[in-house]
Motif scaffolding. Sequence first.
Motif, PDB file in Angstrom:
ATOM      1  N   UNK A 137       0.809  -1.218   0.000  1.00 55.97           N
ATOM      2  CA  UNK A 137       0.000   0.000   0.000  1.00 55.97           C
ATOM      3  C   UNK A 137       0.841   1.265   0.000  1.00 55.97           C
ATOM      4  N   UNK A 138       2.142   1.146   0.278  1.00 52.25           N
ATOM      5  CA  UNK A 138       3.051   2.300   0.262  1.00 52.25           C
ATOM      6  C   UNK A 138       4.335   1.890  -0.449  1.00 52.25           C
ATOM      7  N   UNK A 139       5.127   2.847  -0.909  1.00 54.69           N
ATOM      8  CA  UNK A 139       6.398   2.502  -1.569  1.00 54.69           C
ATOM      9  C   UNK A 139       7.341   1.768  -0.620  1.00 54.69           C
ATOM     10  N   UNK A 140       8.097   0.854  -1.178  1.00 54.87           N
ATOM     11  CA  UNK A 140       9.043   0.077  -0.389  1.00 54.87           C
ATOM     12  C   UNK A 140      10.353  -0.061  -1.150  1.00 54.87           C
ATOM     13  N   UNK A 141      11.452   0.214  -0.466  1.00 49.96           N
ATOM     14  CA  UNK A 141      12.792  -0.033  -0.994  1.00 49.96           C
ATOM     15  C   UNK A 141      13.443  -1.102  -0.134  1.00 49.96           C
ATOM     16  N   UNK A 142      13.970  -2.141  -0.767  1.00 49.82           N
ATOM     17  CA  UNK A 142      14.659  -3.215  -0.062  1.00 49.82           C
ATOM     18  C   UNK A 142      16.120  -3.220  -0.490  1.00 49.82           C
ATOM     19  N   UNK A 143      17.039  -3.340   0.481  1.00 47.31           N
ATOM     20  CA  UNK A 143      18.451  -3.496   0.146  1.00 47.31           C
ATOM     21  C   UNK A 143      18.976  -4.766   0.811  1.00 47.31           C
ATOM     22  N   UNK A 144      19.925  -5.414   0.149  1.00 51.43           N
ATOM     23  CA  UNK A 144      20.447  -6.703   0.620  1.00 51.43           C
ATOM     24  C   UNK A 144      21.883  -6.837   0.140  1.00 51.43           C
ATOM     25  N   UNK A 145      22.755  -7.431   0.961  1.00 47.57           N
ATOM     26  CA  UNK A 145      24.071  -7.794   0.467  1.00 47.57           C
ATOM     27  C   UNK A 145      23.930  -8.982  -0.475  1.00 47.57           C
ATOM     28  N   UNK A 146      24.850  -9.102  -1.411  1.00 48.67           N
ATOM     29  CA  UNK A 146      24.758 -10.179  -2.397  1.00 48.67           C
ATOM     30  C   UNK A 146      25.146 -11.530  -1.821  1.00 48.67           C
ATOM     31  N   UNK A 147      25.807 -11.555  -0.667  1.00 47.24           N
ATOM     32  CA  UNK A 147      26.194 -12.813  -0.015  1.00 47.24           C
ATOM     33  C   UNK A 147      25.845 -12.711   1.461  1.00 47.24           C
ATOM     34  N   UNK A 148      24.729 -13.312   1.843  1.00 52.26           N
ATOM     35  CA  UNK A 148      24.221 -13.225   3.214  1.00 52.26           C
ATOM     36  C   UNK A 148      24.033 -14.639   3.730  1.00 52.26           C
ATOM     37  N   UNK A 149      24.781 -15.017   4.764  1.00 53.63           N
ATOM     38  CA  UNK A 149      24.764 -16.386   5.248  1.00 53.63           C
ATOM     39  C   UNK A 149      23.575 -16.713   6.140  1.00 53.63           C
ATOM     40  N   UNK A 150      22.873 -15.718   6.651  1.00 55.41           N
ATOM     41  CA  UNK A 150      21.740 -15.974   7.542  1.00 55.41           C
ATOM     42  C   UNK A 150      20.394 -15.727   6.878  1.00 55.41           C
ATOM     43  N   UNK A 151      20.284 -14.686   6.100  1.00 56.89           N
ATOM     44  CA  UNK A 151      19.064 -14.425   5.313  1.00 56.89           C
ATOM     45  C   UNK A 151      19.510 -14.295   3.861  1.00 56.89           C
ATOM     46  N   UNK A 152      19.549 -15.392   3.122  1.00 56.01           N
ATOM     47  CA  UNK A 152      20.086 -15.360   1.756  1.00 56.01           C
ATOM     48  C   UNK A 152      19.392 -14.323   0.880  1.00 56.01           C
ATOM     49  N   UNK A 153      20.163 -13.745  -0.019  1.00 58.55           N
ATOM     50  CA  UNK A 153      19.624 -12.736  -0.932  1.00 58.55           C
ATOM     51  C   UNK A 153      18.503 -13.308  -1.789  1.00 58.55           C
ATOM     52  N   UNK A 154      18.430 -14.643  -1.903  1.00 58.37           N
ATOM     53  CA  UNK A 154      17.346 -15.277  -2.652  1.00 58.37           C
ATOM     54  C   UNK A 154      15.961 -14.930  -2.096  1.00 58.37           C
ATOM     55  N   UNK A 155      15.888 -14.506  -0.839  1.00 55.63           N
ATOM     56  CA  UNK A 155      14.605 -14.041  -0.299  1.00 55.63           C
ATOM     57  C   UNK A 155      14.009 -12.945  -1.167  1.00 55.63           C
ATOM     58  N   UNK A 156      14.872 -12.088  -1.709  1.00 51.94           N
ATOM     59  CA  UNK A 156      14.384 -10.951  -2.485  1.00 51.94           C
ATOM     60  C   UNK A 156      13.729 -11.402  -3.787  1.00 51.94           C
ATOM     61  N   UNK A 157      14.235 -12.474  -4.397  1.00 56.97           N
ATOM     62  CA  UNK A 157      13.628 -12.981  -5.627  1.00 56.97           C
ATOM     63  C   UNK A 157      12.228 -13.506  -5.350  1.00 56.97           C
ATOM     64  N   UNK A 158      12.086 -14.297  -4.293  1.00 58.38           N
ATOM     65  CA  UNK A 158      10.770 -14.855  -3.958  1.00 58.38           C
ATOM     66  C   UNK A 158       9.789 -13.732  -3.620  1.00 58.38           C
ATOM     67  N   UNK A 159      10.268 -12.744  -2.872  1.00 53.63           N
ATOM     68  CA  UNK A 159       9.404 -11.635  -2.465  1.00 53.63           C
ATOM     69  C   UNK A 159       8.945 -10.820  -3.670  1.00 53.63           C
ATOM     70  N   UNK A 160       9.854 -10.537  -4.576  1.00 54.79           N
ATOM     71  CA  UNK A 160       9.490  -9.753  -5.758  1.00 54.79           C
ATOM     72  C   UNK A 160       8.410 -10.451  -6.573  1.00 54.79           C
ATOM     73  N   UNK A 161       8.453 -11.782  -6.623  1.00 55.21           N
ATOM     74  CA  UNK A 161       7.414 -12.524  -7.346  1.00 55.21           C
ATOM     75  C   UNK A 161       6.047 -12.336  -6.693  1.00 55.21           C
ATOM     76  N   UNK A 162       6.020 -12.314  -5.365  1.00 54.08           N
ATOM     77  CA  UNK A 162       4.731 -12.109  -4.679  1.00 54.08           C
ATOM     78  C   UNK A 162       4.187 -10.715  -4.971  1.00 54.08           C
ATOM     79  N   UNK A 163       5.067  -9.719  -4.934  1.00 55.15           N
ATOM     80  CA  UNK A 163       4.632  -8.352  -5.211  1.00 55.15           C
ATOM     81  C   UNK A 163       4.156  -8.226  -6.649  1.00 55.15           C
ATOM     82  N   UNK A 164       4.855  -8.870  -7.572  1.00 53.17           N
ATOM     83  CA  UNK A 164       4.466  -8.823  -8.977  1.00 53.17           C
ATOM     84  C   UNK A 164       3.090  -9.463  -9.177  1.00 53.17           C
ATOM     85  N   UNK A 165       2.856 -10.604  -8.518  1.00 53.84           N
ATOM     86  CA  UNK A 165       1.551 -11.263  -8.638  1.00 53.84           C
ATOM     87  C   UNK A 165       0.428 -10.398  -8.082  1.00 53.84           C
ATOM     88  N   UNK A 166       0.745  -9.632  -7.016  1.00 50.46           N
ATOM     89  CA  UNK A 166      -0.273  -8.769  -6.410  1.00 50.46           C
ATOM     90  C   UNK A 166      -0.508  -7.507  -7.224  1.00 50.46           C
TER      91      UNK A 166
END
Length: 471
Positions: free
Chosen positions: A358-387
């Motif tokens: 409902x509001x603008x969102x900017x997400x930033x992530x390191x390209x190599x994250x051992x605890x929260x992998x950057x792959x989270x951003x790919x999955x999340x973007x797909x959900x936003x795109x579907x919505x």
Amino acid sequence: MRRWGSRLTAVAGAVVLIGGGSSVAVADPATVEPAVPPGEYRGDLASGADWLAHVPARWNGTVVVFAHGFGAMTAQDAPDEPTRAELLEQGYALVGSSYSGPSLWALATAVDDQFAALAAFEELLGVEPERTIAFGRSMGGLVSALQAQDPRGELDGVLTTCGLVAGALNLNNYQLDGVYTLAHLLAPGQPIPLVRYESPEQAAQAAADLIAAVTAAQDTAEGRARIALASAFLNMATWYVDDPEGDPGEGPAAPDDYAAQQVEQFEALVDRGLERYVTGRQQIELVAGGNSAYNAGVDYRELLDSSVHAEQVRALYREAGLDLDADLATLTRDADIEADPDAVAELTRTSMVTGDLEVPQLAIHTTADELVPVEHEDWYAEQVDRAGDDRLLRQAYVEGAGHCRFQPAEQVAALQALERRIEAGRWAGAARPDRLNAAADALELGTTARFVEYDPPRLVGGLGEPGRRAR
């Protein structure tokens, strides 16, 4: 800015929240005068949480509401002291809550506690902010992503950093794939519990047993190949900086140096990964009321085929003289862990995103994250795109290794880019790497910003992804 319902009255601090998607210009600091002097403020909320806030010497009219990550239930209003100092220097007011509840996985309470902290802080300020921005880190990035879906008329925008935006169900599933592979292939005769922990102590012992098995296996070619296989299922990067004071700009191993990549994965597993994966699961199970993860019916060959590390794994298996097909068939055949439906329902309710922004969102992530992998951003973007809200979301990537290892200038520049989007009503390139780098470097904080063009890989083992189709 619209105000929301009933208010609690015990929070002070500096807050960034962005409300209702409205476009509000930044106020002239000379015209915005809080009712309290600059400094630090603390208080309590009715939920049992406490809050921390800071008022700057010259307020720019913006409040930043900071959501901290998984860990001690201690109120924080900034990700670190240097970033707090720069935000205050730039005129931001800051606030954040500790969260409440019986578990460190506080998603059932955190969103409400953050809004309550904001309300208490506004009472203290005595002046309505011109702009409010939610700023989340790690697990707090999931908190702020949920706020982006339901800003309650209070927020103008959301900044997520190293965010666990694929949510708890995905986290628990792909981590189960990885630890199951380690236990099943490296310690087949050892009864290491992987889910449904009865106590923190039991989880800690399971983590210690897994670390011991991995450490012993690293001494053989066969063990190293199997550790690489588990790392692929864990979405583990091949670049790790284990020294907190080390140079975050140290580069990754060469693309074809599979042995060096595997060493990086091993070090991440034994240094931080496995202990956090297993003990964190116990805390999630505590609040969910059971186990939400499953591997029964998972096709581990499909999981590996979907991984960017598949060729690394195949090369190390060939070098070790191991039969990869046999290991994948064994993992698929023996997988029998089922999820508890009530736990799945609870985490779906509290700890998963819909992508309906409902509001603008900017997400930033390191390209190599051992605890929260950057792959989270790919999955999340797909959900936003579907919505259908992809115009509201932008994602930017920092070329570096480590969980949340951002420079203060990079985080401040990202926040300011989001503000430009709020003011202009469109992104207009505000989140491009070159512009973020220029803005960060202009702060002259003694570092060089590292934003780069980057396309994150798919989340291996994610819901709806190959090998784990949606049930």
